[in-house]
Every structure is written in structure tokens, then in C-alpha cells.
Design a protein around this motif. Structure first.
Motif, PDB file in Angstrom:
ATOM      1  N   LEU A   1       7.860 -15.693 -98.107  1.00 53.12           N
ATOM      2  CA  LEU A   1       8.460 -16.435 -97.002  1.00 53.12           C
ATOM      3  C   LEU A   1       7.425 -17.017 -96.044  1.00 53.12           C
ATOM      4  CD1 LEU A   1      11.542 -14.238 -95.956  1.00 53.12           C
ATOM      5  CD2 LEU A   1      11.434 -16.067 -97.661  1.00 53.12           C
ATOM      6  N   ALA A   2       6.390 -16.238 -95.730  1.00 54.71           N
ATOM      7  CA  ALA A   2       5.462 -16.629 -94.662  1.00 54.71           C
ATOM      8  C   ALA A   2       4.814 -17.982 -94.925  1.00 54.71           C
ATOM      9  CB  ALA A   2       4.392 -15.558 -94.476  1.00 54.71           C
ATOM     10  N   ASN A   3       4.362 -18.243 -96.135  1.00 51.98           N
ATOM     11  CA  ASN A   3       3.687 -19.500 -96.468  1.00 51.98           C
ATOM     12  C   ASN A   3       4.527 -20.340 -97.415  1.00 51.98           C
ATOM     13  OD1 ASN A   3       1.596 -21.377 -96.333  1.00 51.98           O
ATOM     14  ND2 ASN A   3       0.553 -20.546 -98.120  1.00 51.98           N
ATOM     15  N   ASN A   4       5.832 -20.307 -97.224  1.00 53.93           N
ATOM     16  CA  ASN A   4       6.765 -21.055 -98.062  1.00 53.93           C
ATOM     17  C   ASN A   4       7.205 -22.302 -97.300  1.00 53.93           C
ATOM     18  OD1 ASN A   4       9.133 -21.980 -99.388  1.00 53.93           O
ATOM     19  ND2 ASN A   4       9.564 -19.932-100.180  1.00 53.93           N
ATOM     20  N   HIS A   5       6.790 -23.478 -97.783  1.00 51.64           N
ATOM     21  CA  HIS A   5       7.090 -24.685 -97.008  1.00 51.64           C
ATOM     22  C   HIS A   5       8.582 -24.996 -96.962  1.00 51.64           C
ATOM     23  CE1 HIS A   5       6.339 -26.422-101.108  1.00 51.64           C
ATOM     24  NE2 HIS A   5       7.421 -27.092-100.813  1.00 51.64           N
ATOM     25  N   ARG A   6       9.354 -24.482 -97.912  1.00 51.14           N
ATOM     26  CA  ARG A   6      10.802 -24.689 -97.837  1.00 51.14           C
ATOM     27  C   ARG A   6      11.385 -23.882 -96.664  1.00 51.14           C
ATOM     28  NH1 ARG A   6       9.869 -24.735-103.638  1.00 51.14           N
ATOM     29  NH2 ARG A   6      10.713 -26.664-104.560  1.00 51.14           N
ATOM     30  N   VAL A   7      10.884 -22.670 -96.472  1.00 53.33           N
ATOM     31  CA  VAL A   7      11.288 -21.878 -95.303  1.00 53.33           C
ATOM     32  C   VAL A   7      10.884 -22.601 -94.026  1.00 53.33           C
ATOM     33  CG1 VAL A   7      10.963 -19.697 -94.068  1.00 53.33           C
ATOM     34  CG2 VAL A   7      11.129 -19.710 -96.578  1.00 53.33           C
ATOM     35  N   HIS A   8       9.658 -23.126 -94.011  1.00 53.68           N
ATOM     36  CA  HIS A   8       9.187 -23.859 -92.827  1.00 53.68           C
ATOM     37  C   HIS A   8      10.071 -25.069 -92.552  1.00 53.68           C
ATOM     38  CE1 HIS A   8       4.891 -22.262 -93.919  1.00 53.68           C
ATOM     39  NE2 HIS A   8       5.698 -21.306 -93.501  1.00 53.68           N
ATOM     40  N   ASP A   9      10.449 -25.784 -93.602  1.00 53.50           N
ATOM     41  CA  ASP A   9      11.278 -26.977 -93.408  1.00 53.50           C
ATOM     42  C   ASP A   9      12.650 -26.615 -92.847  1.00 53.50           C
ATOM     43  OD1 ASP A   9       9.376 -28.821 -94.177  1.00 53.50           O
ATOM     44  OD2 ASP A   9       9.994 -28.846 -96.283  1.00 53.50           O
ATOM     45  N   ALA A  10      13.195 -25.478 -93.275  1.00 59.00           N
ATOM     46  CA  ALA A  10      14.471 -25.032 -92.706  1.00 59.00           C
ATOM     47  C   ALA A  10      14.313 -24.712 -91.224  1.00 59.00           C
ATOM     48  CB  ALA A  10      14.984 -23.812 -93.463  1.00 59.00           C
ATOM     49  N   ILE A  11      13.247 -23.994 -90.886  1.00 59.69           N
ATOM     50  CA  ILE A  11      12.993 -23.655 -89.485  1.00 59.69           C
ATOM     51  C   ILE A  11      12.837 -24.923 -88.645  1.00 59.69           C
ATOM     52  CG2 ILE A  11      11.300 -22.617 -87.919  1.00 59.69           C
ATOM     53  CD1 ILE A  11      10.721 -20.573 -90.185  1.00 59.69           C
TER      54      ILE A  11
ATOM     55  N   GLY B   1       8.799 -11.205 -90.729  1.00 57.14           N
ATOM     56  CA  GLY B   1       9.443 -12.506 -90.824  1.00 57.14           C
ATOM     57  C   GLY B   1       9.023 -13.446 -89.715  1.00 57.14           C
ATOM     58  N   VAL B   2       8.513 -12.894 -88.608  1.00 58.74           N
ATOM     59  CA  VAL B   2       8.076 -13.733 -87.494  1.00 58.74           C
ATOM     60  C   VAL B   2       6.876 -14.590 -87.892  1.00 58.74           C
ATOM     61  CG1 VAL B   2       7.385 -13.742 -85.056  1.00 58.74           C
ATOM     62  CG2 VAL B   2       8.963 -11.994 -85.876  1.00 58.74           C
ATOM     63  N   ALA B   3       6.131 -14.162 -88.921  1.00 59.68           N
ATOM     64  CA  ALA B   3       5.001 -14.967 -89.399  1.00 59.68           C
ATOM     65  C   ALA B   3       5.453 -16.371 -89.786  1.00 59.68           C
ATOM     66  CB  ALA B   3       4.336 -14.281 -90.592  1.00 59.68           C
ATOM     67  N   CYS B   4       6.667 -16.493 -90.287  1.00 59.67           N
ATOM     68  CA  CYS B   4       7.174 -17.809 -90.685  1.00 59.67           C
ATOM     69  C   CYS B   4       7.192 -18.776 -89.513  1.00 59.67           C
ATOM     70  CB  CYS B   4       8.578 -17.683 -91.267  1.00 59.67           C
ATOM     71  SG  CYS B   4       8.721 -16.596 -92.699  1.00 59.67           S
ATOM     72  N   LEU B   5       7.447 -18.270 -88.312  1.00 52.46           N
ATOM     73  CA  LEU B   5       7.485 -19.134 -87.133  1.00 52.46           C
ATOM     74  C   LEU B   5       6.097 -19.628 -86.777  1.00 52.46           C
ATOM     75  CD1 LEU B   5       9.978 -17.162 -84.842  1.00 52.46           C
ATOM     76  CD2 LEU B   5      10.454 -18.644 -86.801  1.00 52.46           C
ATOM     77  N   ALA B   6       5.099 -18.754 -86.934  1.00 52.39           N
ATOM     78  CA  ALA B   6       3.724 -19.149 -86.625  1.00 52.39           C
ATOM     79  C   ALA B   6       3.238 -20.241 -87.556  1.00 52.39           C
ATOM     80  CB  ALA B   6       2.805 -17.935 -86.703  1.00 52.39           C
ATOM     81  N   PHE B   7       3.695 -20.207 -88.815  1.00 53.12           N
ATOM     82  CA  PHE B   7       3.197 -21.144 -89.820  1.00 53.12           C
ATOM     83  C   PHE B   7       4.074 -22.375 -89.999  1.00 53.12           C
ATOM     84  CE2 PHE B   7       1.410 -17.060 -91.795  1.00 53.12           C
ATOM     85  CZ  PHE B   7       0.217 -17.200 -91.112  1.00 53.12           C
ATOM     86  N   ALA B   8       5.220 -22.431 -89.346  1.00 54.33           N
ATOM     87  CA  ALA B   8       6.097 -23.598 -89.454  1.00 54.33           C
ATOM     88  C   ALA B   8       5.532 -24.711 -88.576  1.00 54.33           C
ATOM     89  CB  ALA B   8       7.514 -23.233 -89.024  1.00 54.33           C
ATOM     90  N   ARG B   9       5.023 -25.757 -89.213  1.00 55.04           N
ATOM     91  CA  ARG B   9       4.329 -26.813 -88.474  1.00 55.04           C
ATOM     92  C   ARG B   9       4.649 -28.177 -89.078  1.00 55.04           C
ATOM     93  NH1 ARG B   9      -1.204 -23.979 -86.596  1.00 55.04           N
ATOM     94  NH2 ARG B   9      -0.406 -21.856 -86.587  1.00 55.04           N
ATOM     95  N   ASN B  10       4.801 -29.163 -88.215  1.00 51.97           N
ATOM     96  CA  ASN B  10       4.944 -30.521 -88.701  1.00 51.97           C
ATOM     97  C   ASN B  10       3.633 -30.976 -89.324  1.00 51.97           C
ATOM     98  OD1 ASN B  10       7.681 -31.454 -87.849  1.00 51.97           O
ATOM     99  ND2 ASN B  10       6.911 -30.849 -85.840  1.00 51.97           N
ATOM    100  N   LEU B  11       3.719 -31.720 -90.414  1.00 51.53           N
ATOM    101  CA  LEU B  11       2.509 -32.197 -91.073  1.00 51.53           C
ATOM    102  C   LEU B  11       1.730 -33.167 -90.198  1.00 51.53           C
ATOM    103  CD1 LEU B  11       3.709 -32.762 -94.753  1.00 51.53           C
ATOM    104  CD2 LEU B  11       2.173 -30.975 -93.911  1.00 51.53           C
ATOM    105  N   ASP B  12       2.403 -33.805 -89.239  1.00 46.25           N
ATOM    106  CA  ASP B  12       1.737 -34.811 -88.423  1.00 46.25           C
ATOM    107  C   ASP B  12       0.687 -34.211 -87.489  1.00 46.25           C
ATOM    108  OD1 ASP B  12       3.298 -36.742 -89.601  1.00 46.25           O
ATOM    109  OD2 ASP B  12       4.826 -36.697 -88.039  1.00 46.25           O
ATOM    110  N   ASP B  13       1.043 -33.083 -86.826  1.00 48.83           N
ATOM    111  CA  ASP B  13       0.095 -32.550 -85.841  1.00 48.83           C
ATOM    112  C   ASP B  13      -0.405 -31.149 -86.162  1.00 48.83           C
ATOM    113  OD1 ASP B  13       2.177 -30.805 -85.114  1.00 48.83           O
ATOM    114  OD2 ASP B  13       2.778 -32.031 -83.404  1.00 48.83           O
TER     115      ASP B  13
END
Length: 276
Positions: free
Chosen positions: A140-150, A166-178
Motif C-alpha cells: 500500500l505505502a508505495n502503490n500509486h493506485r492507492v495514492h491516486d485514490a487518496i 497505513g499513514v505512510a500512504c498519506l506521506a507518499f501520496a503526491r501529485n506528479l507536478d510538484d
């Protein structure tokens, strides 16, 4: 109208109470719940999380009551239909193309079109919850599909809850632009350094003993929240739940019910800040 929650679970082992606590709370509130896993496999509970004799090494005491062990065993039973057919993130969300693809631009255009479509699909949900345990470290932590849902829930300004690792997913959820973490400037909690195992981190379906967790979540969260935000470990406090809208974060197992309760307060009473 009844609220609807999307719950994401690892296929490598979730901590039982961290699902049971929020799930019982949502059921009591009359909420509809859908489950999702990375490939659609049925999630399974970590063995220690349904063992009332298990002593948590950092805390030096049992963390699973006999009552909770029975609840987790019941939910984990393969004959229990509740977790039988989770949504598959792999089938539901698009893959992100490699930059080296010869048709990269066309693939990225298709990727973003699909994400826009998914934004419309996810409008049916009022909040998302990512359940903790050691499993999320793997899938989950480095899963871009999880990030896209977040990121979709962030765009909709809807509550985003996460527990433990599971909170790690929030730290790694980032827009590709910035590439900035979405929890920059926010207050969060999560599995703190003092409560990390020194030995025995394991995953369902393997005999692997990784020893300590492969990364110190507290350090990641401190860096991700930045100077304008803060990580709250609340070491020594039995409960650590932080609400800094749209985020609701729970530190670990004892915080499972409180995490669910605070998410309900966010949805029903407009709670925006709690615990800091």
C-alpha cells in the motif's frame, strides 16, 4: 442518507482490531462499507492480532483482548462472506506508464482521462480509510493506485483516514507536478519510533522475519509534515488520534475505535480539528 466508506486493506496482513474497531463503528452508524485490496485478493488478519496471549514487545504487555481475538477470528474466517470479494485496485485504477514508453504522451493522456472518470466514480463515497498493520509496508505505502485514490478524495475535500503503518500512504501520496506530500503543513500521528519492533516484523503468507520495520514511519511523517506541520507520537498516552481536516490519523492498535469514532464525528458533526 446513509454514508458510504471505502476501506483499503493490504493483502499481506492487516492488524485485526484496526479493521474491527472502525468497521463496528461504521456499522453502528448505519454506514455502507466497501473493501478494496491491491489485486482483489481476500485480505487476511495478521496472526498475532487474533492471539490474546501475544505480548507486544515494545509495550511489554498483551494488546489483544480475548473478546477482540474472537471478533478478528470470526471476521478472518474464510467462510465469512464479508471480506470475500473486495474491489481490485489493479482492475479499477489505471497503471502509470513508464517514462521510457515510446507512446508515453498518449499513455499519460489516457491515464489522466481514466483518473478523471474515477473521480466521478469515487463521488459515491463519503470517506476513505486505510487500515494498518505490517502488510501496508509491502503493497500500500508505495502503490500509486492507492495514492491516486487518496488524491481523488483530497480533490473532493472528503475525509481521508489512516491507521498505523497505513499513514505512510498519506506521506507518499503526491501529485506528479510538484511532488509535495499532501500532509505538508498538517498535524498527524502514526506508529512512533518507540513502539516499533526491534525484531519480528512479519507478513502473512511468508516465513520472513524482517526484524525491525524497513523504514521508521515517524521520521517519514516528520519530514513529510514539514516545519509548518507536526508529527504527534503521544508516547505514553494510551490513545493517539489526530484530526487535521481532511486527515484523520490513528497511531496504532489501541486507537482503532477512536479513529472510527472521530471519522464519524467528522462526517456527522463537521469536526475539523482534534488532538493537537
Amino acid at each position: 442518507m446513509s454514508k458510504s466508506i471505502l476501506i483499503m486493506l493490504s493483502e499481506w496482513g492487516y492488524w485485526g482490531e484496526e479493521l474491527v474497531g472502525p468497521l463496528e463503528t461504521f456499522d453502528a452508524a448505519g454506514y455502507q462499507v466497501d473493501f478494496a485490496t491491491p489485486t482483489g485478493k481476500r485480505p487476511v488478519a495478521l496472526t498475532p492480532s487474533m492471539d490474546a496471549t501475544f505480548v507486544d514487545p515494545p509495550l511489554g504487555r498483551p494488546v489483544v483482548s480475548a473478546e477482540m481475538a474472537a471478533k478478528v477470528q470470526k471476521l478472518d474466517d474464510p467462510n465469512n462472506p464479508r471480506l470475500q470479494h473486495p474491489k481490485s485496485l489493479r482492475e479499477w485504477f489505471p497503471d502509470r506508464p513508464y517514462w521510457s514508453s515510446p507512446t508515453f504522451l498518449r499513455e499519460m493522456e489516457a491515464y489522466y482521462r481514466k483518473l478523471a472518470e474515477l473521480d466521478r466514480q469515487l463521488q459515491q463515497y463519503d470517506a476513505i480509510l486505510i487500515v494498518g498493520g505490517s502488510g501496508p509496508i509491502i503493497d500500500l505505502a508505495n502503490n500509486h493506485r492507492v495514492h491516486d485514490a487518496i488524491l481523488s478524495f483530497q480533490r473532493m475535500n472528503k475525509p481521508i483516514a489512516a491507521e498505523c503503518y497505513g499513514v505512510a500512504c498519506l506521506a507518499f501520496a503526491r501529485n506528479l507536478d510538484d511532488r509535495h506530500s499532501i500532509i505538508a503543513g498538517k498535524h498527524v500521528t502514526g506508529h512512533c519510533k518507540e513502539y516499533d519492533y526491534l525484531d519480528g516484523t512479519g507478513f502473512m503468507g511468508t516465513d520472513l522475519n524482517m526484524g525491525p520495520p524497513p523504514y521508521p514511519l515517524e521520521y517519514i511523517l516528520r519530514d513529510a509534515t514539514g516545519a509548518a506541520g507536526q508529527f504527534h507520537g503521544n508516547v505514553g498516552h494510551e490513545i493517539s488520534v489526530i484530526v487535521d481536516y481532511p486527515f484523520i490519523t490513528g497511531r496504532s492498535t489501541p486507537d482503532a475505535y477512536a479513529t472510527g469514532e472521530k471519522l464519524v464525528e467528522v462526517l456527522e458533526k463537521g469536526l475539523k480539528r482534534y488532538g493537537w
